[in-house]
Design a protein around this motif. Sequence first.
Motif, PDB file in Angstrom:
ATOM      1  N   MET A 194       0.840  -1.172   0.000  1.00  0.00           N
ATOM      2  CA  MET A 194       0.000   0.000   0.000  1.00  0.00           C
ATOM      3  C   MET A 194       0.887   1.238   0.000  1.00  0.00           C
ATOM      4  O   MET A 194       1.749   1.385   0.844  1.00  0.00           O
ATOM      5  N   LYS A 195       0.699   2.087  -0.954  1.00  0.00           N
ATOM      6  CA  LYS A 195       1.496   3.304  -1.084  1.00  0.00           C
ATOM      7  C   LYS A 195       0.706   4.474  -0.509  1.00  0.00           C
ATOM      8  O   LYS A 195      -0.356   4.812  -1.008  1.00  0.00           O
ATOM      9  N   LEU A 196       1.208   5.063   0.550  1.00  0.00           N
ATOM     10  CA  LEU A 196       0.558   6.199   1.182  1.00  0.00           C
ATOM     11  C   LEU A 196       1.370   7.460   0.923  1.00  0.00           C
ATOM     12  O   LEU A 196       2.598   7.426   0.918  1.00  0.00           O
ATOM     13  N   GLY A 197       0.664   8.555   0.756  1.00  0.00           N
ATOM     14  CA  GLY A 197       1.320   9.834   0.582  1.00  0.00           C
ATOM     15  C   GLY A 197       1.407  10.589   1.894  1.00  0.00           C
ATOM     16  O   GLY A 197       0.961  10.115   2.952  1.00  0.00           O
ATOM     17  N   LEU A 198       1.977  11.772   1.819  1.00  0.00           N
ATOM     18  CA  LEU A 198       2.198  12.598   2.993  1.00  0.00           C
ATOM     19  C   LEU A 198       0.910  12.858   3.766  1.00  0.00           C
ATOM     20  O   LEU A 198       0.856  12.662   4.986  1.00  0.00           O
ATOM     21  N   GLU A 199      -0.141  13.270   3.090  1.00  0.00           N
ATOM     22  CA  GLU A 199      -1.387  13.613   3.779  1.00  0.00           C
ATOM     23  C   GLU A 199      -2.029  12.393   4.438  1.00  0.00           C
ATOM     24  O   GLU A 199      -2.558  12.502   5.548  1.00  0.00           O
ATOM     25  N   GLU A 200      -1.959  11.249   3.779  1.00  0.00           N
ATOM     26  CA  GLU A 200      -2.540  10.035   4.364  1.00  0.00           C
ATOM     27  C   GLU A 200      -1.795   9.614   5.630  1.00  0.00           C
ATOM     28  O   GLU A 200      -2.414   9.237   6.629  1.00  0.00           O
ATOM     29  N   VAL A 201      -0.483   9.710   5.593  1.00  0.00           N
ATOM     30  CA  VAL A 201       0.307   9.342   6.774  1.00  0.00           C
ATOM     31  C   VAL A 201       0.055  10.339   7.908  1.00  0.00           C
ATOM     32  O   VAL A 201      -0.080   9.946   9.071  1.00  0.00           O
ATOM     33  N   THR A 221      -2.673  11.940   8.427  1.00  0.00           N
ATOM     34  CA  THR A 221      -4.004  11.622   8.949  1.00  0.00           C
ATOM     35  C   THR A 221      -3.934  10.435   9.906  1.00  0.00           C
ATOM     36  O   THR A 221      -4.550  10.450  10.979  1.00  0.00           O
ATOM     37  N   LEU A 222      -3.181   9.404   9.548  1.00  0.00           N
ATOM     38  CA  LEU A 222      -3.008   8.249  10.433  1.00  0.00           C
ATOM     39  C   LEU A 222      -2.290   8.643  11.720  1.00  0.00           C
ATOM     40  O   LEU A 222      -2.656   8.199  12.812  1.00  0.00           O
ATOM     41  N   LEU A 223      -1.294   9.498  11.603  1.00  0.00           N
ATOM     42  CA  LEU A 223      -0.568   9.973  12.773  1.00  0.00           C
ATOM     43  C   LEU A 223      -1.499  10.750  13.701  1.00  0.00           C
ATOM     44  O   LEU A 223      -1.464  10.569  14.925  1.00  0.00           O
TER      45      LEU A 223
END
Length: 108
Positions: free
Chosen positions: A1-8, A10-12
């Motif tokens: 799964m490739k996540l970008g800056l904004e997705e990471v 959001t998870l953080l």
Amino acid sequence: MKLGLEEVLTLLAAIEQDYPWLTEELPFDENALRRLVVADLLERDAMLQQQGVSAEDRQLVYLVSTARLVLDNLLLYLRLMRHETLPDEQLAEVRQLMQRLARGEGRL
């Protein structure tokens, strides 16, 4: 799964709801620090992928890196405990962790 800056980010933020980051005394913009760290991690991941490092080996790199960061954080807390009183909540967390380590929990 490739996540970008904004997705990471959001998870953080979701993780930080349960474990807030205590920055009230630091003269830094919290969001800028988060972006800096996450962007650096994503860049390192991309570099490892470009070098042909397998997903399994990358996972090992992340596991070892996380272990190092947790140890560094623990040592910082222990040093703080020597020089100043930690808030009760943080002190309780450190004590629980130390008790778990003394009982051998967390060993494989």
